[in-house]
Design an enzyme around this catalytic site. Structure first.
Site, PDB file in Angstrom:
ATOM      1  N   SER A 210     -11.441  -0.407   2.550  1.00 28.39           N
ATOM      2  CA  SER A 210     -10.696  -0.818   3.744  1.00 28.39           C
ATOM      3  C   SER A 210     -10.197   0.393   4.510  1.00 28.39           C
ATOM      4  CB  SER A 210      -9.515  -1.708   3.352  1.00 28.39           C
ATOM      5  OG  SER A 210      -9.968  -2.906   2.759  1.00 28.39           O
TER       6      SER A 210
ATOM      7  N   ARG B 199       0.819  -1.225   0.000  1.00 27.64           N
ATOM      8  CA  ARG B 199       0.000   0.000   0.000  1.00 27.64           C
ATOM      9  C   ARG B 199       0.853   1.276   0.000  1.00 27.64           C
ATOM     10  NH1 ARG B 199      -2.407  -3.602  -1.276  1.00 27.64           N
ATOM     11  NH2 ARG B 199      -4.385  -4.454  -0.495  1.00 27.64           N
TER      12      ARG B 199
ATOM     13  N   GLU C 100      -5.452   3.180   6.036  1.00 26.14           N
ATOM     14  CA  GLU C 100      -5.363   3.026   4.586  1.00 26.14           C
ATOM     15  C   GLU C 100      -6.142   4.146   3.906  1.00 26.14           C
ATOM     16  OE1 GLU C 100      -6.692  -0.285   1.285  1.00 26.14           O
ATOM     17  OE2 GLU C 100      -5.563  -0.958   3.039  1.00 26.14           O
TER      18      GLU C 100
END
Length: 299
Positions: free
Chosen positions: A221, A172, A291
């Site tokens: 998420s 990520r 996130e």
């Protein structure tokens, strides 16, 4: 705010003090000092070149993975919307997509062309611009696995080109400078039977519909998965599944998805996230990292 009275001439649309909540999946947040929707990439480049370099610029796609804080956003918010930023094309084994192209549409376009490897994009609620920025992925695949190259503009409006190796991809995250706004990405697929590729996409889509609150005001998420664990399990074990915090809660269906139940503010959502992070650290000794991107000012 003298800079707002001397904005560059554009072919797109410029608006002042414009609410950003309608442009995000959470439907929360304050206004942008200036909202710019460029007509095409050249319009954006010209604008950046002419804009006072001291003015901050933030980019917004479909707003699927962002919380706009209630105090709004200083400077210019650029929204990449429209056909000029969403085109997808296929040549041989290469799929080229603009930053506003939906990840799911890239997956489906690849399938129609008989190209495998991009099916995972069918499970990501966002656009290619965001996928490049955060190395988006799911179900065991990430952007790094299929990207060949990409180009975008820096804050001065100059074109910058990058190969896969330049990204320094990790989970990520990439090492690309934060001022880059993506304009185009090229991916490589693997030849396969279109019916088989589409079947895998259908399975991903079905699984997502069964396990995620995709019809709620959510943002995908909330937290990155910590090493060796799933974020949703941490949220669940700490007792936060379905527990209200103002007008926000973590979904009963998937405990890593925050939901605006209808009356939430951005402060409710971010406050919930921070409360859960603190509780999970205390109870489980696990640090959860966001996130979802949070931008703007606290009201």
């Amino acid at each position: 705010m003298a800079w707002r009275d001397n904005l560059p001439t554009v072919r797109g649309k410029i608006a002042r003090d414009t609410a950003l909540a309608p442009f995000t999946w959470f439907r929360v947040g304050g206004p942008a000092e200036v909202l710019f929707i460029p007509a095409d990439p050249q319009d954006l480049s010209d604008f950046l070149r002419a804009l006072d370099p001291a003015v901050p610029v933030i980019y917004l796609g479909v707003g699927s993975n962002v919380i706009i804080r209630d105090g709004g956003v200083d400077g210019v918010v650029v929204r990449l919307a429209g056909k000029a930023f969403a085109e997808i094309s296929v040549q041989g084994e290469l799929i080229t997509a603009g930053p506003g192209a939906l990840d799911s549409m890239v997956a489906r376009t690849a399938a129609k062309a008989g190209l495998a490897g991009l099916e995972f994009y069918a499970g990501i609620p966002g656009t290619i611009g965001g996928a490049l920025t955060m190395n988006a992925g799911c179900y065991g695949r990430e952007t790094k696995d299929v990207l060949v190259s990409a180009w975008g503009y820096d804050r001065t409006g100059a074109r910058r080109e990058f190969q896969n190796a330049d990204f320094g991809f990790t989970y990520r995250h990439t090492q690309i400078p934060g001022d880059i706004v993506w304009m185009q990405a090229t991916f490589r697929g693997t030849p396969d039977d279109p019916v088989a590729v589409q079947a895998r996409i259908d399975e991903i889509t079905s699984r997502r519909e069964r396990t995620q609150p995709i019809r709620e005001k959510t943002g995908g998420s909330t937290f990155k998965n910590p090493q060796g664990r799933s974020a949703w399990q941490c949220v669940d074990e700490a007792g936060w599944r379905g527990k209200l915090h103002g007008g926000a809660k973590f979904s009963e269906l998937h405990a890593n998805f925050m939901i605006n139940t209808g009356e939430a503010t951005a402060a409710d959502l971010e406050g919930l996230g921070e409360a859960v992070r603190a509780d999970v650290l205390t109870k489980l000794g696990v640090e959860l990292n966001w996130e979802i991107k949070r931008i703007g000012k606290v009201k």
